[in-house]
Design a protein around this motif. Structure first.
Motif, PDB file in Angstrom:
ATOM      1  N   ARG A  19       0.856  -1.169  -0.026  1.00 15.58           N
ATOM      2  CA  ARG A  19      -0.144  -0.115  -0.183  1.00 15.58           C
ATOM      3  C   ARG A  19       1.064   1.101  -0.035  1.00 15.58           C
ATOM      4  NH1 ARG A  19      -4.969  -1.572   0.340  1.00 15.58           N
ATOM      5  NH2 ARG A  19      -5.520  -3.409   1.466  1.00 15.58           N
ATOM      6  N   PRO A  20       0.133   2.150  -0.479  1.00 17.12           N
ATOM      7  CA  PRO A  20       0.911   3.757  -0.119  1.00 17.12           C
ATOM      8  C   PRO A  20       1.737   4.036   0.962  1.00 17.12           C
ATOM      9  CG  PRO A  20      -1.017   4.032  -1.641  1.00 17.12           C
ATOM     10  CD  PRO A  20      -1.191   2.629  -0.834  1.00 17.12           C
ATOM     11  N   LEU A  21       2.622   4.555   0.955  1.00 19.40           N
ATOM     12  CA  LEU A  21       3.330   5.104   2.441  1.00 19.40           C
ATOM     13  C   LEU A  21       2.428   5.820   3.320  1.00 19.40           C
ATOM     14  CD1 LEU A  21       5.931   5.137   4.230  1.00 19.40           C
ATOM     15  CD2 LEU A  21       6.539   7.396   2.949  1.00 19.40           C
ATOM     16  N   TRP A  22       1.679   6.842   2.635  1.00 17.50           N
ATOM     17  CA  TRP A  22       0.651   7.786   3.508  1.00 17.50           C
ATOM     18  C   TRP A  22      -0.411   6.666   4.181  1.00 17.50           C
ATOM     19  CZ3 TRP A  22      -4.338   7.727   2.700  1.00 17.50           C
ATOM     20  CH2 TRP A  22      -5.048   7.319   1.542  1.00 17.50           C
ATOM     21  N   GLN A  23      -0.678   5.743   3.335  1.00 18.97           N
ATOM     22  CA  GLN A  23      -1.829   4.965   3.825  1.00 18.97           C
ATOM     23  C   GLN A  23      -1.255   4.032   5.227  1.00 18.97           C
ATOM     24  OE1 GLN A  23      -3.712   2.389   1.020  1.00 18.97           O
ATOM     25  NE2 GLN A  23      -5.717   2.252   2.053  1.00 18.97           N
ATOM     26  N   ARG A  24      -0.038   3.562   4.858  1.00 17.37           N
ATOM     27  CA  ARG A  24       0.571   2.878   6.084  1.00 17.37           C
ATOM     28  C   ARG A  24       1.003   3.712   7.356  1.00 17.37           C
ATOM     29  NH1 ARG A  24       5.489   0.389   3.496  1.00 17.37           N
ATOM     30  NH2 ARG A  24       5.098   2.023   1.911  1.00 17.37           N
ATOM     31  N   LEU A  25       1.151   5.012   6.964  1.00 17.17           N
ATOM     32  CA  LEU A  25       1.737   5.865   8.336  1.00 17.17           C
ATOM     33  C   LEU A  25       0.383   6.124   8.637  1.00 17.17           C
ATOM     34  CD1 LEU A  25       4.345   8.015   6.704  1.00 17.17           C
ATOM     35  CD2 LEU A  25       4.631   6.300   8.283  1.00 17.17           C
ATOM     36  N   ALA A  26      -0.755   6.417   8.090  1.00 21.09           N
ATOM     37  CA  ALA A  26      -2.242   6.712   8.632  1.00 21.09           C
ATOM     38  C   ALA A  26      -2.502   5.764   9.443  1.00 21.09           C
ATOM     39  CB  ALA A  26      -3.117   7.027   7.545  1.00 21.09           C
ATOM     40  N   TRP A  27      -2.364   4.184   9.353  1.00 15.72           N
ATOM     41  CA  TRP A  27      -2.615   3.287   9.954  1.00 15.72           C
ATOM     42  C   TRP A  27      -1.806   3.212  11.469  1.00 15.72           C
ATOM     43  CZ3 TRP A  27      -6.665   0.183  10.292  1.00 15.72           C
ATOM     44  CH2 TRP A  27      -7.459   0.000   9.380  1.00 15.72           C
TER      45      TRP A  27
END
Length: 53
Positions: free
Chosen positions: A15-23
């Motif tokens: 998944r995109p970095l922003w989505q992993r960081l959001a989680w």
């Protein structure tokens, strides 16, 4: 059919970095909030038992 271990690192599944960081941030906030809730509940229980300062 089950995925093989070698296929687990395919770039298409990442998944995109922003989505992993959001989680990550979401789980961190949830953890901090749950610890705060437990601390508050313990404080209320101690106050109810007459252990306030």
């Amino acid at each position: 059919m089950a995925r093989r271990i070698e296929d687990a690192g395919d770039e298409a599944d990442v998944r995109p970095l922003w989505q992993r960081l959001a989680w990550l941030v979401g789980f961190w906030i949830a953890g901090v909030a749950s610890l705060g809730l437990v601390a508050w509940l313990l404080k209320m229980a101690m106050r109810g038992a007459g252990l306030s300062t």
